[in-house]
Enzyme design. Structure first.
Site, PDB file in Angstrom:
ATOM      1  N   ARG A  63      -9.673  -5.158  14.523  1.00  0.00           N
ATOM      2  CA  ARG A  63      -9.099  -4.217  13.549  1.00  0.00           C
ATOM      3  C   ARG A  63      -7.580  -4.100  13.677  1.00  0.00           C
ATOM      4  O   ARG A  63      -6.903  -3.656  12.756  1.00  0.00           O
ATOM      5  CB  ARG A  63      -9.764  -2.844  13.699  1.00  0.00           C
ATOM      6  CG  ARG A  63      -9.690  -2.028  12.421  1.00  0.00           C
ATOM      7  CD  ARG A  63     -10.540  -0.776  12.469  1.00  0.00           C
ATOM      8  NE  ARG A  63     -10.280   0.018  13.631  1.00  0.00           N
ATOM      9  CZ  ARG A  63     -11.186   0.380  14.557  1.00  0.00           C
ATOM     10  NH1 ARG A  63     -12.438   0.022  14.420  1.00  0.00           N
ATOM     11  NH2 ARG A  63     -10.852   1.100  15.601  1.00  0.00           N
ATOM     12  N   TYR A 117       1.604   4.611 -11.906  1.00  0.00           N
ATOM     13  CA  TYR A 117       0.324   3.923 -12.102  1.00  0.00           C
ATOM     14  C   TYR A 117      -0.803   4.963 -12.075  1.00  0.00           C
ATOM     15  O   TYR A 117      -0.837   5.820 -11.184  1.00  0.00           O
ATOM     16  CB  TYR A 117       0.176   2.914 -10.964  1.00  0.00           C
ATOM     17  CG  TYR A 117      -1.078   2.105 -10.926  1.00  0.00           C
ATOM     18  CD1 TYR A 117      -1.490   1.362 -12.024  1.00  0.00           C
ATOM     19  CD2 TYR A 117      -1.839   2.038  -9.765  1.00  0.00           C
ATOM     20  CE1 TYR A 117      -2.647   0.590 -11.967  1.00  0.00           C
ATOM     21  CE2 TYR A 117      -2.989   1.264  -9.696  1.00  0.00           C
ATOM     22  CZ  TYR A 117      -3.388   0.545 -10.811  1.00  0.00           C
ATOM     23  OH  TYR A 117      -4.520  -0.216 -10.747  1.00  0.00           O
ATOM     24  N   ASP A 189       6.935   2.573  -5.290  1.00  0.00           N
ATOM     25  CA  ASP A 189       6.038   1.474  -5.659  1.00  0.00           C
ATOM     26  C   ASP A 189       6.935   0.384  -6.243  1.00  0.00           C
ATOM     27  O   ASP A 189       7.428   0.500  -7.362  1.00  0.00           O
ATOM     28  CB  ASP A 189       5.001   1.957  -6.682  1.00  0.00           C
ATOM     29  CG  ASP A 189       3.993   0.874  -7.037  1.00  0.00           C
ATOM     30  OD1 ASP A 189       4.348  -0.320  -6.965  1.00  0.00           O
ATOM     31  OD2 ASP A 189       2.857   1.218  -7.414  1.00  0.00           O
ATOM     32  N   LYS A 214      -0.450  -8.668  -6.776  1.00  0.00           N
ATOM     33  CA  LYS A 214       0.276  -9.208  -7.939  1.00  0.00           C
ATOM     34  C   LYS A 214       1.108 -10.428  -7.531  1.00  0.00           C
ATOM     35  O   LYS A 214       0.575 -11.493  -7.366  1.00  0.00           O
ATOM     36  CB  LYS A 214       1.140  -8.124  -8.585  1.00  0.00           C
ATOM     37  CG  LYS A 214       0.518  -6.730  -8.640  1.00  0.00           C
ATOM     38  CD  LYS A 214      -0.753  -6.653  -9.431  1.00  0.00           C
ATOM     39  CE  LYS A 214      -1.303  -5.234  -9.387  1.00  0.00           C
ATOM     40  NZ  LYS A 214      -2.652  -5.111  -9.877  1.00  0.00           N
TER      41      LYS A 214
END
Ligand SMILES: Cc1ncc(COP(=O)(O)O)c(C=O)c1O
Length: 399
Positions: A63, A117, A189, A214
């Protein structure tokens, strides 16, 4: 490679070299996939010595990552001059959540840009509200006026520039200056510009968030996110993310690293083609406005010219009249644009968007329905011919 790394180099060179530390690649060009949950220790003493909070860049337990994830995180840090470090997440939304939870506590207030967003808005009005964190939405063009919204409980400002769907470019230096003067944390962002077109940490942002889904990945086949922290902000981000159990699959990190190598040349082509298409659309009588930060019609265009190094491949346009059916006729006629969510991949996409549904602090009065385009890497002339056919269908349906 180390000599070259010491000289100032261009973006394409930076993304090729970033994160490829010899100890992580072992001579393989792109860092390979290291899959792991259990890490084996030579003896109990080694097991005991491996623990602690700061196990970044040290094999400890799956992890906490392996060289595959560390290499990608390191590369993203390199792309943000002045940054301390980066943490990876299984999506852009997960990155936004961890960043917000690392700075906010019950009783705090968040200032959130009205053009954020939509899932970011839902996180604020849902999860954050449930944990006693209030949110105030602000006009994306507020600039230094944000000072008037700051109260005793305000702790952080989240920016997204340009805004989702409508592409307002914020006066980021003015907001950062107010935040610094008032001791607030700024989160951005930065998915649309990426650090190549807007080096957020260098410009004073504390936490720079990317939906790597993206442009970093670039091939529409991986979900992944990142938060890059300015000095002094990483320890809290890392601790929060560890406590949330966040980890990215090494396969996904590997694909993202592979995508990153071509990000600068892809962005250059996205930029060129999107600009050509935006200008072509702006001259069409069926189009009332083109919302592309590099075009003068776009709110905040002057901020774009002043602050950004380039523009990417996503923008919207407003149709001159017409209804839902006429907009659908346009989009359904397109052959080279897929109909689907997300963006930043190699393929073009078209999406009907209705931003007013997601605004509370500002009102829009658009002349007609809106379409968002993701301009991919196809030939620009082919995309224009496709849009030309779409606009003809729109005209016929509008009557
Ligand atoms: C501006 C912006 N930020 C964040 C996200 C979320 O990224 P992800 O889909 O990887 O969760 C998106 C996704 O479309 C986005 O457009």
């Amino acid at each position: 490679m180390s000599d070259a790394a010491d000289r100032p180099v261009g973006d394409a060179t930076r993304v090729v070299a970033a994160g490829r530390r010899a100890e992580w690649t072992g001579g393989i060009v792109n860092p390979p996939v290291w899959r792991a949950s259990t890490i084996l220790y030579d003896d109990v003493a080694a097991l005991r010595a491996a623990g602690g909070r700061d196990t970044h860049h040290r094999l400890f337990y799956g992890r906490r990552g392996t060289p595959t994830q560390w290499s990608l995180a390191d590369a993203l840090t390199t792309l943000e001059p002045g940054a301390e470090a980066t943490f990876l997440y299984p999506s852009g939304v997960a990155a936004l959540a961890a960043a917000l939870l690392s700075v906010l506590s019950p009783g705090d207030e968040l200032l959130l840009v009205d053009s954020a967003y939509d899932p970011t808005r839902s996180m604020a009005t849902g999860l954050l509200k449930r944990f006693g964190i209030a949110t105030r939405f602000y006009d994306p063009l507020i600039g230094a006026g944000i000072a008037d919204l700051i109260g005793d409980r305000t702790r952080a400002i989240l920016l997204e520039s340009p805004g989702s769907l409508t592409f307002e470019v914020q006066d980021l230096p003015a907001i950062v200056a107010v935040a610094k003067a008032r001791g607030l944390v700024t989160l951005l962002d930065n998915t649309w510009a990426t650090p190549l077109f807007f080096p957020a940490i260098e410009r004073g942002i504390d936490l720079s968030i990317l939906a790597c889904t993206k442009y970093v990945v670039g091939h529409s086949d991986v979900m992944i996110g990142s938060v890059t922290a300015a000095p002094g902000h990483f320890a809290k981000l890392r601790d929060t993310s560890f406590q949330l159990g966040q980890v990215v699959s090494p396969d996904d990190a590997w694909l993202a690293s592979r995508g990153l190598r071509t990000m600068a040349v892809r962005l250059a082509q996205h930029q060129r083609s999107a600009l050509a298409i935006a200008h072509w659309l702006a001259a069409r009588p069926e189009v009332a406005a083109v919302l592309h930060p590099a075009l003068p019609d776009c709110p905040g265009h002057a901020h774009f010219v002043r602050d950004f190094k380039g523009s990417s491949g996503l923008f919207s346009f407003v149709l001159a009249g017409g209804d839902e059916a006429a907009r659908a006729a346009l989009i359904d006629t397109l052959r080279l644009f897929g109909i689907g969510y997300s963006w930043g991949g190699f393929e073009s996409l078209a999406l009907p968007v209705d931003p007013q549904r997601y605004r509370t602090a500002t009102r829009r009065d658009d002349a007609g329905p809106m379409v968002r385009l993701q301009i991919g890497l196809e030939d620009t002339d082919d995309l224009i011919a496709d849009l030309d056919a779409g606009l003809a269908a729109f005209r016929a349906a509008r009557g």
